[in-house]
Write a protein that holds these residues in place. Sequence first.
Motif, PDB file in Angstrom:
ATOM      1  N   ASN A 148       0.830  -1.208   0.000  1.00 54.48           N
ATOM      2  CA  ASN A 148       0.000   0.000   0.000  1.00 54.48           C
ATOM      3  C   ASN A 148       0.869   1.263   0.000  1.00 54.48           C
ATOM      4  O   ASN A 148       0.587   2.216  -0.717  1.00 54.48           O
ATOM      5  N   VAL A 149       1.916   1.265   0.805  1.00 54.89           N
ATOM      6  CA  VAL A 149       2.763   2.451   0.921  1.00 54.89           C
ATOM      7  C   VAL A 149       3.580   2.644  -0.348  1.00 54.89           C
ATOM      8  O   VAL A 149       3.680   3.761  -0.869  1.00 54.89           O
ATOM      9  N   THR A 150       4.156   1.585  -0.884  1.00 54.49           N
ATOM     10  CA  THR A 150       4.957   1.727  -2.097  1.00 54.49           C
ATOM     11  C   THR A 150       4.093   2.026  -3.318  1.00 54.49           C
ATOM     12  O   THR A 150       4.583   2.587  -4.291  1.00 54.49           O
ATOM     13  N   GLY A 151       2.817   1.673  -3.277  1.00 54.11           N
ATOM     14  CA  GLY A 151       1.914   2.057  -4.363  1.00 54.11           C
ATOM     15  C   GLY A 151       1.647   3.545  -4.360  1.00 54.11           C
ATOM     16  O   GLY A 151       1.532   4.178  -5.415  1.00 54.11           O
ATOM     17  N   ALA A 152       1.560   4.129  -3.166  1.00 58.52           N
ATOM     18  CA  ALA A 152       1.331   5.575  -3.060  1.00 58.52           C
ATOM     19  C   ALA A 152       2.614   6.366  -3.267  1.00 58.52           C
ATOM     20  O   ALA A 152       2.577   7.519  -3.696  1.00 58.52           O
ATOM     21  N   LEU A 153       3.759   5.748  -2.948  1.00 56.21           N
ATOM     22  CA  LEU A 153       5.061   6.411  -3.072  1.00 56.21           C
ATOM     23  C   LEU A 153       5.961   5.568  -3.980  1.00 56.21           C
ATOM     24  O   LEU A 153       6.788   4.796  -3.500  1.00 56.21           O
ATOM     25  N   PRO A 154       5.815   5.709  -5.297  1.00 54.21           N
ATOM     26  CA  PRO A 154       6.529   4.804  -6.203  1.00 54.21           C
ATOM     27  C   PRO A 154       8.036   5.007  -6.250  1.00 54.21           C
ATOM     28  O   PRO A 154       8.744   4.127  -6.700  1.00 54.21           O
ATOM     29  N   TYR A 155       8.554   6.139  -5.791  1.00 56.60           N
ATOM     30  CA  TYR A 155       9.984   6.412  -5.901  1.00 56.60           C
ATOM     31  C   TYR A 155      10.740   6.226  -4.589  1.00 56.60           C
ATOM     32  O   TYR A 155      11.865   6.696  -4.455  1.00 56.60           O
ATOM     33  N   LEU A 156      10.139   5.534  -3.620  1.00 54.55           N
ATOM     34  CA  LEU A 156      10.843   5.223  -2.373  1.00 54.55           C
ATOM     35  C   LEU A 156      11.902   4.160  -2.636  1.00 54.55           C
ATOM     36  O   LEU A 156      11.665   3.204  -3.373  1.00 54.55           O
TER      37      LEU A 156
END
Length: 142
Positions: free
Chosen positions: A127-135
Amino acid sequence: MALSLSLARAAPLAVAAGAGARRLPAASIAFPTKSFFGAPLAATAASVASPLPRKPVTSTSLAVVAAGKKGYKMKTHKASAKRFRVTGRGKIVRRCAGKQHLLAKKSTKRKKRLSKMVQVNKSDYDNVTGALPYLKVNRKAD
């Protein structure tokens, strides 16, 4: 673009004023033939009033030029970017809930525990990496 034109009236206008009509003098407006820097201007009165008829404008199809092999640019969810960050080892961390208001009834020990950053649960990483793709996330970090 300034034009060199002489606007002279062919026949003086008559203005009706009560019983008689009064004639107005012919007006002449001259536009400059040279630019501010002294260069001659391209358009003149002869070139503007062309005796040749124009070609009718036909609609032509335009080809869309591709911008290259670039893919779609993913957008960062800005609200999520303010709530999560990545540690040096690649873990995603967040703040604990319950430290914003109604602090008088909470013990000092509880408030101190809620002040610390905690790691996001592994089940929420998608969920978090979907919202923040450049982490830059290390999924193997424990």
